[in-house]
Enzyme design. Sequence first.
Site, PDB file in Angstrom:
ATOM      1  N   ASP A  58      51.443  38.521  27.620  1.00 53.50           N
ATOM      2  CA  ASP A  58      50.164  39.139  27.273  1.00 53.50           C
ATOM      3  C   ASP A  58      50.339  39.949  25.999  1.00 53.50           C
ATOM      4  OD1 ASP A  58      49.331  38.011  29.603  1.00 53.50           O
ATOM      5  OD2 ASP A  58      48.737  39.874  30.590  1.00 53.50           O
ATOM      6  N   ASP A 115      38.506  34.475  37.084  1.00 56.34           N
ATOM      7  CA  ASP A 115      39.097  35.792  37.323  1.00 56.34           C
ATOM      8  C   ASP A 115      38.158  36.552  38.249  1.00 56.34           C
ATOM      9  OD1 ASP A 115      41.107  35.169  35.377  1.00 56.34           O
ATOM     10  OD2 ASP A 115      39.637  35.615  33.823  1.00 56.34           O
TER      11      ASP A 115
END
EC number: 5.3.1.16
Length: 237
Positions: free
Chosen positions: A8, A129
């Site tokens: 990330d 998500d």
Amino acid sequence: MEIIPAIDLKDGRCVRLYQGDFQQVTVYGDDPVAIAQHWFEQGAPRLHLVDLDGARSGQPVHTDIIRAIVRSFGAPVQLGGGLRSIEAVERALELGVQRVVLGTAAVEHPDMIAHLVAQFGDAIAVAIDARNGMAATAGWTETAAMSAVDLLERMVTLGVRRVIYTDISRDGTLSEPNIAATGALVRPDGPAIIASGGISTLDHLRRLADVGVEGAIVGRALYTGDLSLREALAAFQ
């Protein structure tokens, strides 16, 4: 089952968030390219890159780092974060990214998803998500009026072949993945499911394999040493 390390990107560094909270950031390295090299040397079949700044701003931010990772190693990379237009997807694929992951666009612009799937096929994946069962967008900062299951059904009708499912409440916690919610998305004639969020042990991976997921994305547990990538890969050869 494929084990996929996550990188990330935030402010040019490799980080992990806690439950997707941009205020709860742990930095794991200042050189994402070196970290990518480490995971590939450990045997990673591909990497999952997320441009966190791109996810929040709505357009890619870390293009130079992503280009460097893709071109340095020639290994498969899937990329998400800030890819909300056809042009952004095309540019990512031109960089050499093997697979792009679309989240917000899947909720807000399903017609665009249909167009991209028709044009690029397996190179298009959708991120579902979920926060309390509802789909989250805009770098997980907003919640849509659509459940994760309903979003999956919509993606099936559009021909999406691969979905990455994350339970946000588990992400970055090392607790355990949401096995039940993940398994509920696996269908014999549905898209391949890749699990993410809370995975930190070989037992978690085995339980995910048992419900039929294609792959598992692992982040924080690899950086803390709670899970060994080599051991995980060996267990699922």
